[in-house]
Design a protein around this motif. Structure first.
Motif, PDB file in Angstrom:
ATOM      1  N   HIS A  52       0.750  -1.034  -0.080  1.00 15.65           N
ATOM      2  CA  HIS A  52       0.114  -0.116  -0.157  1.00 15.65           C
ATOM      3  C   HIS A  52       0.924   1.352  -0.018  1.00 15.65           C
ATOM      4  N   ARG A  53       1.860   1.414   0.974  1.00 10.59           N
ATOM      5  CA  ARG A  53       2.635   2.412   1.216  1.00 10.59           C
ATOM      6  C   ARG A  53       3.429   2.680  -0.385  1.00 10.59           C
ATOM      7  N   ARG A  55       3.008   1.555  -3.410  1.00  6.58           N
ATOM      8  CA  ARG A  55       1.811   1.821  -4.506  1.00  6.58           C
ATOM      9  C   ARG A  55       1.509   3.402  -4.573  1.00  6.58           C
ATOM     10  N   ASN A  56       1.009   3.620  -3.399  1.00  9.74           N
ATOM     11  CA  ASN A  56       0.695   5.204  -2.970  1.00  9.74           C
ATOM     12  C   ASN A  56       1.999   6.279  -3.040  1.00  9.74           C
ATOM     13  N   SER A  57       3.039   5.886  -2.606  1.00  2.00           N
ATOM     14  CA  SER A  57       4.147   6.447  -2.788  1.00  2.00           C
ATOM     15  C   SER A  57       4.425   6.816  -4.133  1.00  2.00           C
ATOM     16  N   LEU A  59       2.369   6.968  -6.492  1.00  2.00           N
ATOM     17  CA  LEU A  59       1.227   7.818  -7.193  1.00  2.00           C
ATOM     18  C   LEU A  59       1.405   9.344  -6.770  1.00  2.00           C
ATOM     19  N   LEU A  60       1.929   9.485  -5.758  1.00  2.00           N
ATOM     20  CA  LEU A  60       2.476  10.812  -5.102  1.00  2.00           C
ATOM     21  C   LEU A  60       3.587  11.122  -5.843  1.00  2.00           C
ATOM     22  N   THR A  85      -2.495  14.110   1.188  1.00  2.00           N
ATOM     23  CA  THR A  85      -2.495  12.600   0.390  1.00  2.00           C
ATOM     24  C   THR A  85      -1.726  11.704   1.311  1.00  2.00           C
ATOM     25  N   GLU A  88      -3.424  10.559   4.124  1.00  2.00           N
ATOM     26  CA  GLU A  88      -4.433   9.754   3.813  1.00  2.00           C
ATOM     27  C   GLU A  88      -3.762   8.196   3.601  1.00  2.00           C
ATOM     28  N   ILE A  89      -2.586   8.301   3.018  1.00  4.74           N
ATOM     29  CA  ILE A  89      -1.983   7.061   2.681  1.00  4.74           C
ATOM     30  C   ILE A  89      -1.686   6.302   3.967  1.00  4.74           C
TER      31      ILE A  89
END
Length: 151
Positions: A52-53, A55-57, A59-60, A85, A88-89
């Motif tokens: 999760h971290r 993948r979202n890192s 995106l950020l 953001t 939220e992550i």
């Protein structure tokens, strides 16, 4: 007849103890399986949090790169958006960990219950054996039993 009653009682007592041990062994096995599942749930949650971290890192970082490519600086509103953001992550990561911990806790409780069942099964087997022996002993005609034994 008294000797047969006593022998039958002893055999029944041995069977009760054996049955109690078998039930206890099954419960201990279930406890071990639940404990292992609790550990697996914890490991799954840790792996999901890392994914999760990561993948979202990405995106950020992609969002920041696009802004930079279009000439927008990371000051002011874009910085606030990035901070929100990132928060939220992290909240999502904490939710994943919490869910994994909750599942693991449930399995640990299941393991504890199985261990208690194992203890109860052992005790029950011994108590059943004792009751069987007492019943057999009380139904034995000792006057004839000893005469039968002597000769």
């Amino acid at each position: 007849m008294g000797a047969l009653t006593l022998i039958g009682g002893v055999l029944s007592a041995v069977a009760a103890i054996s049955a109690g041990r078998a039930q206890a062994n099954a419960a201990e096995f279930n406890a071990e399986m639940a404990q292992q599942q609790a550990e697996r749930e914890r490991q799954i949650a840790e792996r999901e949090v890392k994914d999760h971290r990561r993948r979202n890192s990405r995106l950020l970082a992609t969002s920041r790169a696009r802004r930079a490519g279009s000439g927008v600086t990371s000051q002011g509103s874009p910085l606030l958006v990035d901070e929100a953001t990132a928060a939220e992550i992290e909240l999502g990561a904490q939710d994943i960990l919490s869910s994994g911990a909750s599942k693991a806790y449930g399995y640990r409780q299941e393991a504890a219950l199985s261990r208690a069942r194992a203890s109860g099964a052992r005790t029950g087997g011994l108590l059943n054996a004792g009751g069987t022996l007492l019943t057999a002993a009380s139904g034995t005609d000792y006057d004839n039993f000893f005469k039968f034994s002597e000769g």
